[in-house]
Design a protein around this motif. Structure first.
Motif, short mmCIF file in Angstrom:
data_model
loop_
_atom_site.label_atom_id
_atom_site.label_comp_id
_atom_site.label_asym_id
_atom_site.label_seq_id
_atom_site.Cartn_x
_atom_site.Cartn_y
_atom_site.Cartn_z
N HIS A 1 0.85 -1.19 0.00
CA HIS A 1 0.00 0.00 0.00
C HIS A 1 0.88 1.24 0.00
CE1 HIS A 1 -3.42 -2.57 1.14
NE2 HIS A 1 -2.63 -3.08 2.09
N VAL A 2 0.38 2.30 -0.61
CA VAL A 2 1.04 3.61 -0.55
C VAL A 2 0.08 4.59 0.13
CG1 VAL A 2 2.01 5.54 -1.84
CG2 VAL A 2 2.33 3.20 -2.67
N VAL A 3 0.62 5.37 1.06
CA VAL A 3 -0.15 6.47 1.66
C VAL A 3 0.65 7.74 1.43
CG1 VAL A 3 -1.10 7.48 3.76
CG2 VAL A 3 -1.17 4.99 3.42
N SER A 4 0.04 8.72 0.76
CA SER A 4 0.73 9.98 0.50
C SER A 4 0.05 11.12 1.25
CB SER A 4 0.75 10.31 -0.99
OG SER A 4 1.32 11.61 -1.17
N ALA A 5 0.83 11.74 2.14
CA ALA A 5 0.40 12.98 2.79
C ALA A 5 1.30 14.10 2.30
CB ALA A 5 0.50 12.83 4.31
N LYS B 1 8.61 26.43 1.37
CA LYS B 1 9.04 27.22 0.21
C LYS B 1 9.22 26.29 -0.97
CE LYS B 1 11.27 30.86 2.90
NZ LYS B 1 12.51 31.62 3.17
N ALA B 2 8.10 25.92 -1.59
CA ALA B 2 8.13 24.99 -2.71
C ALA B 2 6.96 25.31 -3.64
CB ALA B 2 8.04 23.55 -2.21
N ASP B 3 7.07 24.83 -4.87
CA ASP B 3 6.04 25.04 -5.88
C ASP B 3 4.96 23.98 -5.73
OD1 ASP B 3 4.51 25.33 -8.13
OD2 ASP B 3 6.13 25.04 -9.56
N PRO B 4 3.69 24.36 -5.47
CA PRO B 4 2.63 23.36 -5.29
C PRO B 4 2.48 22.43 -6.49
CG PRO B 4 1.87 25.52 -4.57
CD PRO B 4 3.20 25.74 -5.24
N TRP B 5 2.62 22.95 -7.70
CA TRP B 5 2.46 22.08 -8.88
C TRP B 5 3.56 21.02 -8.92
CZ3 TRP B 5 -1.45 21.17 -11.93
CH2 TRP B 5 -1.25 20.48 -13.14
N GLU B 6 4.76 21.41 -8.54
CA GLU B 6 5.89 20.48 -8.55
C GLU B 6 5.72 19.39 -7.49
OE1 GLU B 6 9.31 18.60 -9.59
OE2 GLU B 6 8.49 20.34 -10.64
N ILE B 7 5.19 19.76 -6.32
CA ILE B 7 5.08 18.80 -5.20
C ILE B 7 3.73 18.10 -5.20
CG2 ILE B 7 5.19 18.52 -2.71
CD1 ILE B 7 7.85 19.33 -4.05
N ASP B 8 2.65 18.87 -5.10
CA ASP B 8 1.32 18.28 -4.94
C ASP B 8 0.89 17.46 -6.16
OD1 ASP B 8 -0.37 19.73 -2.40
OD2 ASP B 8 1.42 20.76 -3.10
N PHE B 9 1.28 17.92 -7.34
CA PHE B 9 0.90 17.17 -8.53
C PHE B 9 2.04 16.31 -9.08
CE2 PHE B 9 0.32 17.00 -13.25
CZ PHE B 9 -0.65 16.01 -13.22
N LEU B 10 3.11 16.93 -9.52
CA LEU B 10 4.12 16.18 -10.27
C LEU B 10 4.86 15.15 -9.42
CD1 LEU B 10 5.61 18.99 -12.53
CD2 LEU B 10 4.04 17.16 -13.18
N LEU B 11 5.24 15.52 -8.18
CA LEU B 11 5.96 14.55 -7.36
C LEU B 11 5.04 13.41 -6.93
CD1 LEU B 11 8.61 13.72 -6.13
CD2 LEU B 11 8.15 15.22 -4.18
N ASN B 12 3.81 13.73 -6.55
CA ASN B 12 2.85 12.67 -6.25
C ASN B 12 2.61 11.79 -7.47
OD1 ASN B 12 1.77 12.59 -3.49
ND2 ASN B 12 1.11 14.69 -3.85
N LEU B 13 2.56 12.41 -8.64
CA LEU B 13 2.35 11.64 -9.87
C LEU B 13 3.49 10.67 -10.12
CD1 LEU B 13 0.39 11.38 -12.28
CD2 LEU B 13 1.84 13.03 -13.49
N ARG B 14 4.71 11.06 -9.80
CA ARG B 14 5.86 10.17 -9.95
C ARG B 14 5.69 8.91 -9.09
NH1 ARG B 14 9.57 7.36 -12.56
NH2 ARG B 14 11.54 7.14 -11.44
#
Length: 306
Positions: A80-84, A91-104
């Motif tokens: 199982h994966v749990v992502s919080a 100090k980070a870009d939401p698109w880079e973290i919330d979308f792209l990194l989660n997508l990876r």
């Protein structure tokens, strides 16, 4: 043991919710693999009373960068994966973290054919206009279409977020948009973690969840003043002034503007989830007051010591 030694990968393990999720998984007998940027920091207690991860993690993965720093080995033998994982005050870009990194992580989970991927999102993301909301919503849509047993848990809000209301009350003044009629049902991190872990065997689904009480913003403010022992003083902020605050934050940086917009939108829309848990906001505020009193007492003793 409840977990039957199933291996759970926790992404965003050192955040407020991530720490509570790791603690709950460990308590329930799961084998925890935690992704962190700094293992030493993870071993210490977190902010807002979040637990330390020492002796609660079976396997550590240190990923200091972004998507390029995450390889397929992180998902090896994961059930199982749990992502919080997400941006709030960092100090980070939401698109880079919330979308792209989660997508990876989601792409790797699909390759490994994990049983489920649970994402801790936020209520009303689909209607939000901030980059934070748009990034979270984009990932939720990608997760819903994925072949991994998609699970989305949308909390109404965290007790930790409302610490700022208590801090304002201590100073004698709290601010809010309009008359404060907007309702939400904030939840303690430990109760949210219990809910998330209980979903792992529930199959695909989306759940809006809150704490045991639905409260108006004005009721929350009153609780904060009661705990702080101060006379309530509530200042209504006109909508036009809120827009000006977003504009001013945008001038500082796009990230600051997005976060300001995200939090202000949250104060204008009801966010009431299915009630869960036993911890109340009044008790949380009281614990903050007790901590301040104990700290003041320790400070007084140190000043008077010979």
């Amino acid at each position: 043991m409840k977990g039957d030694q199933k291996r759970v990968l926790v992404v965003g393990a050192t955040g407020y919710v991530g720490r509570h999720i790791v603690a709950r998984l460990h308590e329930d007998g799961y084998r925890v693999r935690a992704v962190v940027r700094d293992e030493e920091r993870a071993l210490a207690p977190g902010a807002y009373g979040a637990p330390a991860l020492a002796e609660r993690v079976d396997e550590w993965v240190v990923a200091r960068g972004g998507r390029a720093d995450v390889d397929a080995a992180v998902m090896s033998d994961v059930d199982h994966v749990v992502s919080a994982l997400g941006v709030t005050r960092q100090k980070a870009d939401p698109w880079e973290i919330d979308f792209l990194l989660n997508l990876r992580y989601l792409e790797l989970a699909e390759e490994e054919r994990v049983d489920s991927f649970l994402y801790v999102g936020v209520m009303n993301a689909a209607t939000g206009t901030s980059m934070v909301s748009r990034s979270k919503h984009a990932f939720m849509e990608a997760l819903r279409r994925a072949d991994v047993g998609p699970q989305i848990v949308n909390p109404s809000g965290y007790f930790s977020d409302l610490t700022e209301i208590f801090d304002l009350a201590r100073r004698g003044m709290a601010f809010g948009l309009g008359d404060g009629h907007v309702r939400l049902s904030p939840i303690h991190g430990a109760d949210l973690a219990e809910f998330c872990v209980s979903r792992l065997r529930a199959g695909a689904g989306t759940w809006d969840v809150g704490g045991p009480e639905a409260l108006s913003y004005r009721e929350i403010v009153q609780m904060a003043f009661d705990a702080a022992g101060r006379k309530p003083r509530y200042v209504r902020v006109p909508g036009a002034l809120a827009s000006s605050a977003v504009w001013a934050a945008d001038r500082l940086s796009p990230r600051a503007g997005s976060l300001t917009r995200f939090f202000l939108e949250g104060m204008q829309t009801d966010s009431v989830g299915v009630p869960f848990g036993t911890r109340t906001l009044r008790d949380y505020f009281a614990s903050l007051s007790d901590q301040l009193q104990r700290s003041a007492e320790r400070g007084g003793r140190s000043r008077t010591a010979p």
